[in-house]
Design a protein around this motif. Structure first.
Motif, mmCIF file in Angstrom:
data_model
loop_
_atom_site.group_PDB
_atom_site.id
_atom_site.type_symbol
_atom_site.label_atom_id
_atom_site.label_comp_id
_atom_site.label_asym_id
_atom_site.label_seq_id
_atom_site.Cartn_x
_atom_site.Cartn_y
_atom_site.Cartn_z
ATOM 1 N N ARG A 72 20.375 -1.448 -10.446
ATOM 2 C CA ARG A 72 18.966 -1.381 -10.843
ATOM 3 C C ARG A 72 18.102 -2.216 -9.914
ATOM 4 N NH1 ARG A 72 20.801 -2.401 -15.905
ATOM 5 N NH2 ARG A 72 19.763 -4.425 -15.965
ATOM 6 N N HIS A 73 18.551 -3.438 -9.608
ATOM 7 C CA HIS A 73 17.757 -4.322 -8.759
ATOM 8 C C HIS A 73 17.623 -3.756 -7.347
ATOM 9 C CE1 HIS A 73 18.078 -8.166 -11.410
ATOM 10 N NE2 HIS A 73 17.697 -7.098 -12.074
ATOM 11 N N TRP A 74 18.694 -3.181 -6.812
ATOM 12 C CA TRP A 74 18.644 -2.537 -5.502
ATOM 13 C C TRP A 74 17.622 -1.399 -5.530
ATOM 14 C CZ3 TRP A 74 21.379 2.337 -4.241
ATOM 15 C CH2 TRP A 74 21.245 2.689 -2.895
ATOM 16 N N LEU A 75 17.699 -0.572 -6.543
ATOM 17 C CA LEU A 75 16.771 0.545 -6.693
ATOM 18 C C LEU A 75 15.329 0.042 -6.772
ATOM 19 C CD1 LEU A 75 16.580 3.670 -7.235
ATOM 20 C CD2 LEU A 75 16.741 3.104 -9.654
ATOM 21 N N TYR A 76 15.077 -0.963 -7.585
ATOM 22 C CA TYR A 76 13.727 -1.501 -7.741
ATOM 23 C C TYR A 76 13.205 -2.093 -6.427
ATOM 24 C CZ TYR A 76 14.640 -1.423 -12.822
ATOM 25 O OH TYR A 76 14.941 -1.064 -14.113
ATOM 26 N N ARG A 77 14.054 -2.827 -5.728
ATOM 27 C CA ARG A 77 13.618 -3.461 -4.486
ATOM 28 C C ARG A 77 13.268 -2.426 -3.417
ATOM 29 N NH1 ARG A 77 18.195 -7.523 -5.505
ATOM 30 N NH2 ARG A 77 17.060 -9.217 -6.491
ATOM 31 N N VAL A 78 14.106 -1.423 -3.289
ATOM 32 C CA VAL A 78 13.850 -0.385 -2.291
ATOM 33 C C VAL A 78 12.552 0.349 -2.614
ATOM 34 C CG1 VAL A 78 14.711 1.826 -1.410
ATOM 35 C CG2 VAL A 78 16.249 -0.112 -1.591
ATOM 36 N N MET A 79 12.367 0.703 -3.872
ATOM 37 C CA MET A 79 11.142 1.406 -4.263
ATOM 38 C C MET A 79 9.921 0.515 -4.076
ATOM 39 S SD MET A 79 12.129 4.379 -4.989
ATOM 40 C CE MET A 79 13.513 5.330 -5.552
ATOM 41 N N ALA A 93 6.602 1.332 -1.799
ATOM 42 C CA ALA A 93 5.243 1.255 -2.345
ATOM 43 C C ALA A 93 4.386 0.273 -1.561
ATOM 44 C CB ALA A 93 5.289 0.871 -3.823
ATOM 45 N N LEU A 94 4.925 -0.894 -1.244
ATOM 46 C CA LEU A 94 4.129 -1.918 -0.552
ATOM 47 C C LEU A 94 3.801 -1.528 0.887
ATOM 48 C CD1 LEU A 94 5.725 -5.237 -1.869
ATOM 49 C CD2 LEU A 94 3.551 -4.169 -2.539
ATOM 50 N N THR A 95 4.739 -0.886 1.589
ATOM 51 C CA THR A 95 4.439 -0.462 2.961
ATOM 52 C C THR A 95 3.411 0.665 2.963
ATOM 53 O OG1 THR A 95 6.414 0.964 2.977
ATOM 54 C CG2 THR A 95 6.613 -1.237 3.978
ATOM 55 N N LEU A 140 1.084 1.061 0.628
ATOM 56 C CA LEU A 140 -0.164 0.404 0.261
ATOM 57 C C LEU A 140 -0.746 -0.367 1.446
ATOM 58 C CD1 LEU A 140 -2.236 -0.303 -1.939
ATOM 59 C CD2 LEU A 140 -0.759 -2.227 -2.555
ATOM 60 N N ALA A 141 0.104 -1.053 2.189
ATOM 61 C CA ALA A 141 -0.358 -1.795 3.371
ATOM 62 C C ALA A 141 -0.986 -0.833 4.382
ATOM 63 C CB ALA A 141 0.795 -2.566 4.005
ATOM 64 N N TRP A 142 -0.365 0.323 4.587
ATOM 65 C CA TRP A 142 -0.944 1.318 5.497
ATOM 66 C C TRP A 142 -2.319 1.755 5.005
ATOM 67 C CZ3 TRP A 142 -2.814 6.217 4.964
ATOM 68 C CH2 TRP A 142 -3.148 6.878 6.146
ATOM 69 N N MET A 143 -2.437 2.018 3.714
ATOM 70 C CA MET A 143 -3.719 2.460 3.162
ATOM 71 C C MET A 143 -4.796 1.392 3.349
ATOM 72 S SD MET A 143 -2.353 4.415 -0.268
ATOM 73 C CE MET A 143 -3.919 4.328 -1.082
ATOM 74 N N VAL A 144 -4.463 0.139 3.110
ATOM 75 C CA VAL A 144 -5.431 -0.953 3.279
ATOM 76 C C VAL A 144 -5.875 -1.036 4.742
ATOM 77 C CG1 VAL A 144 -5.691 -3.471 3.243
ATOM 78 C CG2 VAL A 144 -4.662 -2.283 1.291
ATOM 79 N N LEU A 145 -4.914 -0.950 5.653
ATOM 80 C CA LEU A 145 -5.258 -1.013 7.076
ATOM 81 C C LEU A 145 -6.054 0.212 7.514
ATOM 82 C CD1 LEU A 145 -1.868 -2.354 8.396
ATOM 83 C CD2 LEU A 145 -4.071 -3.539 8.553
ATOM 84 N N HIS A 146 -5.690 1.375 7.015
ATOM 85 C CA HIS A 146 -6.326 2.613 7.440
ATOM 86 C C HIS A 146 -7.744 2.755 6.895
ATOM 87 C CE1 HIS A 146 -6.252 6.653 9.076
ATOM 88 N NE2 HIS A 146 -6.799 7.093 7.948
ATOM 89 N N TYR A 147 -7.912 2.451 5.630
ATOM 90 C CA TYR A 147 -9.211 2.662 4.989
ATOM 91 C C TYR A 147 -10.061 1.406 4.884
ATOM 92 C CZ TYR A 147 -7.055 7.057 3.656
ATOM 93 O OH TYR A 147 -6.419 8.273 3.691
ATOM 94 N N GLY A 148 -9.451 0.249 5.019
ATOM 95 C CA GLY A 148 -10.190 -0.984 4.787
ATOM 96 C C GLY A 148 -10.300 -1.879 5.990
ATOM 97 N N HIS A 154 7.768 2.028 6.434
ATOM 98 C CA HIS A 154 7.709 2.948 5.297
ATOM 99 C C HIS A 154 8.767 4.041 5.455
ATOM 100 C CE1 HIS A 154 5.669 4.747 1.846
ATOM 101 N NE2 HIS A 154 5.591 5.904 2.485
ATOM 102 N N GLY A 155 8.843 4.634 6.639
ATOM 103 C CA GLY A 155 9.838 5.688 6.883
ATOM 104 C C GLY A 155 11.264 5.192 6.703
#
Length: 158
Positions: A24-31, A35-37, A39-47, A69-70
């Motif tokens: 479960r922890h492995w799954l949560y960390r990977v997900m 999500a964070l990468t 989100l970081a792209w979106m912040v950099l791209h749009y903000g 992210h990939g």
């Protein structure tokens, strides 16, 4: 053995339907990294203007976010696939958390398809539409994941 299925009770009603704490922890960390990468792209791209990063630095950071992210997505697909044979199958049989599970699986499938399209299809009109769709579905997937995990935690607490 359960009277109805003839299966040992722990295979249907076990904690997290066969996912160990480490799994479960492995799954949560990977997900979370996915999500964070994203989100970081979106912040950099749009903000860019809002966060005070100039064009060249932002584009360079965006490129690194997409590379991370990939890579995280590759690990996430392995992690997600690892829950299908037991967790999903057993929970489906037990009629547990079907709505949130189907929502989460559906969102992941749409993200895989749109992500593939963003990377491999060159049509610019389609690309912009798919990009926005991918971002919206990603937000819905995060919400679906949180709902699904919370429902599972409530079940385990009982």
């Amino acid at each position: 053995m359960t009277a109805q299925s003839g299966m040992p009770a722990h295979t249907v009603r076990g904690a997290a339907f066969g996912l160990s704490r480490g799994h479960r922890h492995w799954l949560y960390r990977v997900m979370l990294v996915v999500a964070l990468t994203g989100l970081a792209w979106m912040v950099l791209h749009y903000g860019r203007g809002l966060i005070g990063v100039d064009g060249h630095a932002a584009r360079s950071a965006e490129a690194w976010c997409m590379k991370l992210h990939g890579g995280a997505v590759m690990a996430a697909l392995v992690a997600f696939g690892s829950v299908l044979p037991h967790h999903v199958r057993l929970a489906w049989r037990a009629r547990r958390h079907r709505l949130s599970g189907v929502g989460l699986i559906s969102a992941v499938l749409v993200l895989v398809l749109t992500g593939y399209g963003l990377y491999y299809l060159g049509d610019e009109d389609w690309h912009d539409c798919a990009s926005w769709g991918h971002q919206v579905v990603a937000a819905l997937a995060v919400a679906a994941c949180l709902i699904h995990v919370r429902a599972g935690r409530k079940s385990r607490a009982r």
